[in-house]
Enzyme design. Structure first.
Site, PDB file in Angstrom:
ATOM      1  N   PHE A 113     -56.635 -42.407   1.697  1.00 15.70           N
ATOM      2  CA  PHE A 113     -55.196 -41.971   0.998  1.00 15.70           C
ATOM      3  C   PHE A 113     -54.868 -42.899  -0.093  1.00 15.70           C
ATOM      4  O   PHE A 113     -54.985 -44.212   0.168  1.00 15.70           O
ATOM      5  CB  PHE A 113     -54.424 -42.277   2.291  1.00 15.70           C
ATOM      6  CG  PHE A 113     -53.271 -41.572   2.315  1.00 15.70           C
ATOM      7  CD1 PHE A 113     -52.878 -40.151   2.410  1.00 15.70           C
ATOM      8  CD2 PHE A 113     -52.174 -42.305   2.093  1.00 15.70           C
ATOM      9  CE1 PHE A 113     -51.581 -39.587   2.123  1.00 15.70           C
ATOM     10  CE2 PHE A 113     -50.746 -41.810   2.095  1.00 15.70           C
ATOM     11  CZ  PHE A 113     -50.532 -40.290   2.187  1.00 15.70           C
ATOM     12  N   ASP A 184     -59.158 -47.277   8.746  1.00 18.86           N
ATOM     13  CA  ASP A 184     -57.676 -46.661   8.950  1.00 18.86           C
ATOM     14  C   ASP A 184     -57.944 -45.411   9.965  1.00 18.86           C
ATOM     15  O   ASP A 184     -58.568 -44.769   9.385  1.00 18.86           O
ATOM     16  CB  ASP A 184     -57.305 -46.343   7.556  1.00 18.86           C
ATOM     17  CG  ASP A 184     -55.622 -45.722   7.637  1.00 18.86           C
ATOM     18  OD1 ASP A 184     -55.296 -45.235   8.472  1.00 18.86           O
ATOM     19  OD2 ASP A 184     -55.036 -46.048   6.538  1.00 18.86           O
ATOM     20  N   TYR A 209     -46.846 -41.291  13.776  1.00 21.01           N
ATOM     21  CA  TYR A 209     -46.151 -40.130  13.593  1.00 21.01           C
ATOM     22  C   TYR A 209     -46.788 -38.851  13.328  1.00 21.01           C
ATOM     23  O   TYR A 209     -46.304 -37.593  13.251  1.00 21.01           O
ATOM     24  CB  TYR A 209     -44.977 -40.277  12.292  1.00 21.01           C
ATOM     25  CG  TYR A 209     -45.778 -40.725  11.217  1.00 21.01           C
ATOM     26  CD1 TYR A 209     -46.057 -39.808  10.243  1.00 21.01           C
ATOM     27  CD2 TYR A 209     -45.419 -42.033  10.812  1.00 21.01           C
ATOM     28  CE1 TYR A 209     -46.794 -40.298   8.935  1.00 21.01           C
ATOM     29  CE2 TYR A 209     -46.112 -42.623   9.626  1.00 21.01           C
ATOM     30  CZ  TYR A 209     -46.827 -41.564   8.753  1.00 21.01           C
ATOM     31  OH  TYR A 209     -47.214 -42.220   7.361  1.00 21.01           O
ATOM     32  N   LYS A 210     -48.098 -38.938  13.126  1.00 23.19           N
ATOM     33  CA  LYS A 210     -49.243 -37.731  12.954  1.00 23.19           C
ATOM     34  C   LYS A 210     -49.517 -37.435  14.419  1.00 23.19           C
ATOM     35  O   LYS A 210     -48.763 -36.758  15.021  1.00 23.19           O
ATOM     36  CB  LYS A 210     -50.297 -38.075  12.241  1.00 23.19           C
ATOM     37  CG  LYS A 210     -49.743 -38.525  10.559  1.00 23.19           C
ATOM     38  CD  LYS A 210     -50.755 -39.051   9.938  1.00 23.19           C
ATOM     39  CE  LYS A 210     -50.333 -39.212   8.276  1.00 23.19           C
ATOM     40  NZ  LYS A 210     -50.985 -40.444   7.614  1.00 23.19           N
ATOM     41  N   ARG A 356     -54.221 -26.881   4.186  1.00 23.80           N
ATOM     42  CA  ARG A 356     -54.581 -27.816   5.058  1.00 23.80           C
ATOM     43  C   ARG A 356     -53.943 -27.513   6.472  1.00 23.80           C
ATOM     44  O   ARG A 356     -52.766 -27.129   6.672  1.00 23.80           O
ATOM     45  CB  ARG A 356     -53.932 -29.298   4.870  1.00 23.80           C
ATOM     46  CG  ARG A 356     -54.627 -30.363   5.638  1.00 23.80           C
ATOM     47  CD  ARG A 356     -54.333 -31.541   5.035  1.00 23.80           C
ATOM     48  NE  ARG A 356     -52.998 -31.912   5.480  1.00 23.80           N
ATOM     49  CZ  ARG A 356     -52.586 -33.295   5.360  1.00 23.80           C
ATOM     50  NH1 ARG A 356     -53.395 -34.350   5.192  1.00 23.80           N
ATOM     51  NH2 ARG A 356     -51.294 -33.387   5.441  1.00 23.80           N
TER      52      ARG A 356
HETATM   53  C1  LIG Z   1     -50.365 -40.823   6.391  1.00 22.28           C
HETATM   54  C2  LIG Z   1     -51.275 -42.191   6.136  1.00 22.28           C
HETATM   55  C3  LIG Z   1     -50.540 -43.191   5.277  1.00 22.28           C
HETATM   56  C4  LIG Z   1     -49.122 -43.323   5.256  1.00 22.28           C
HETATM   57  O1  LIG Z   1     -48.405 -44.778   5.458  1.00 22.28           O
HETATM   58  P1  LIG Z   1     -47.186 -45.063   5.778  1.00 22.28           P
HETATM   59  O2  LIG Z   1     -46.858 -46.402   5.367  1.00 22.28           O
HETATM   60  O3  LIG Z   1     -46.801 -44.710   7.402  1.00 22.28           O
HETATM   61  O4  LIG Z   1     -46.130 -44.225   4.796  1.00 22.28           O
HETATM   62  C5  LIG Z   1     -51.399 -44.231   4.817  1.00 22.28           C
HETATM   63  N1  LIG Z   1     -52.531 -44.358   4.911  1.00 22.28           N
HETATM   64  C6  LIG Z   1     -53.318 -43.036   5.431  1.00 22.28           C
HETATM   65  C7  LIG Z   1     -54.837 -42.984   5.518  1.00 22.28           C
HETATM   66  C8  LIG Z   1     -52.451 -42.177   5.820  1.00 22.28           C
HETATM   67  O5  LIG Z   1     -53.200 -40.750   6.496  1.00 22.28           O
END
Ligand SMILES: *Cc1c(COP(=O)(O)O)cnc(C)c1O
Length: 397
Positions: A113, A184, A209-210, A356
């Protein structure tokens, strides 16, 4: 066996909506409103400052961390909540780099990400010109685990395609080459069984939050392996990670173990919402969740491929190599997703052409999958996406 009919009844899902986006923002547990109301009115309203002691607010980040630990195979007492995932990525990578001081390279992949890569870019800029971020294709990671790499930072499940890395094998290979790992778990925690302790992962981070349904802006978590817990230095050395925050020392002394990864004041209202979700997660066995997730994803793939020939699978076909989502390529994917959402099937779109769909067994069942494919088939065969309003891009896709 997990009773999925019972867990589904505990979520608030709008009538007529099939929600296939719990991989991006989980739905609200029915009890969340009352749980948050209690914290707002009975604790904040009545106790005010004394809530930190009386309502146990200060212990919430580790108490909830222990409940998440069960889902990710972490040792109890080694997960703490706080901040956002991007911040926790920074902390974990900074701490890992310091534990491997003779090496200067962070290895990651192009399926990560972007925020994770951005955070490392920022970190190494602060550390100086000797440091580098090396980004390779996901399938090339193993070949690039070399003896100059300090830290391997990967997201286990690719946010676009759902492709899953082999955490156990890559961690073992990394350790054999003297490399520390940061995993992660944004698309793993609550999506599939994770065995951090068994894989000997060094650090892990993830968001709630996911799949964990803590609500928009819910706090992230960080895990530090017990063997590193008292030797990792948190680069973000905030007062709540101090050994004695209320001594108000002028210089920093890290707290013991995972406590040192705390930074500032915990988000008590968000943690209350997360607690409501964890009550549901306590009813779930991750092996059952995984089995049902693979069955739902497989069904979706089979039905979509049979009935929507214009969509091409972007996810691994083998369920063992996927997270809990299925993605398809379609050049007009953005418009098609808007047409679907207008008909109550909510997924999302990721540039350049990915539609998705997340499958979350706690509240999605086979009937939902079949109903969603009926609507998708209608949208595709009748080109219902081809209307000007479906082509207008919103800020959040
Ligand atoms: C959703 C996601 C994020 C989002 O990070 P926030 O700081 O919570 O906005 C970061 N890394 C990955 C791999 C994600 O899927």
């Amino acid at each position: 066996m997990t009773d999925f009919a019972a867990t589904k009844a505990l979520f608030s899902l709008p009538e007529g909506m099939i929600y296939l986006d719990g991989n991006s923002l989980g739905p609200m547990p029915r009890s969340a409103a009352e749980r948050v109301r209690k914290t707002v009115e009975d604790e904040w309203g009545e106790m005010l400052i004394t809530g930190w002691n009386k309502a146990g607010w200060m212990q919430q980040p580790t108490a909830i961390g222990d409940r998440i630990a069960r889902l990710i195979g972490a040792e109890p007492g080694h997960v703490v909540m706080g901040d956002t995932l991007s911040i926790k990525v920074y902390q974990a990578v900074a701490a890992a780099l310091e534990l491997n001081p003779t090496r200067k390279v962070v290895l990651s992949d192009s399926g990560n990400f972007p925020s994770d890569l951005y955070m490392v870019e920022g970190l190494i800029k602060s550390l100086g010109p000797d440091y580098a971020l090396r980004v390779v294709a996901p399938e090339e990671v193993s070949a690039h685990i070399t003896e100059d790499v300090a830290v391997l930072m990967l997201t286990e499940v690719d946010y676009r395609t759902g492709r899953k890395h082999d955490m156990r094998a890559l961690t073992e290979q990394a350790h054999a080459a003297g490399v520390l790992t940061v995993w992660d778990l944004a698309h793993s925690a609550g999506a599939l069984p994770v065995d951090l302790a068994g894989c000997k992962a060094d650090f892990a981070v993830g968001c709630t939050y996911k799949y964990l349904n803590s609500g928009p802006g819910g706090p992230a978590f960080i895990y530090v392996a017990p063997r590193h817990a008292d030797t990792s230095r948190p680069a973000l050395s905030g007062w709540l990670g101090h050994a004695a925050p209320f001594d108000f020392d002028l210089s920093y002394k890290p707290g013991s173990g995972i406590e040192r990864m705390r930074v500032g004041t915990p988000p008590i209202l968000q943690l209350a919402a997360l607690e409501a979700s964890m009550d549901i997660w306590d009813m779930a066995d991750m092996a059952d969740v995984r089995a049902k997730s693979i069955a739902l994803c497989d069904l979706f793939i089979t039905e979509v491929e049979a009935r929507c020939p214009d969509l091409t699978l972007a996810s691994p076909r083998d369920g063992r190599q996927r997270g809990s989502q299925v993605s398809f390529h379609f050049a007009q994917g953005y418009a098609a997703m808007q047409a679907l959402i207008a008909r109550g099937v909510v997924g999302d779109f990721r540039a350049p052409d990915i539609m998705r769909f997340g499958f979350t067994p706690l509240y999605i069942d086979e009937a939902d999958v079949r109903a969603a494919v009926d609507i998708l088939e209608d949208v595709m065969t009748n080109a219902l996406w081809d209307r000007p309003e479906y082509h207008m891009r919103n800020a959040v896709t």
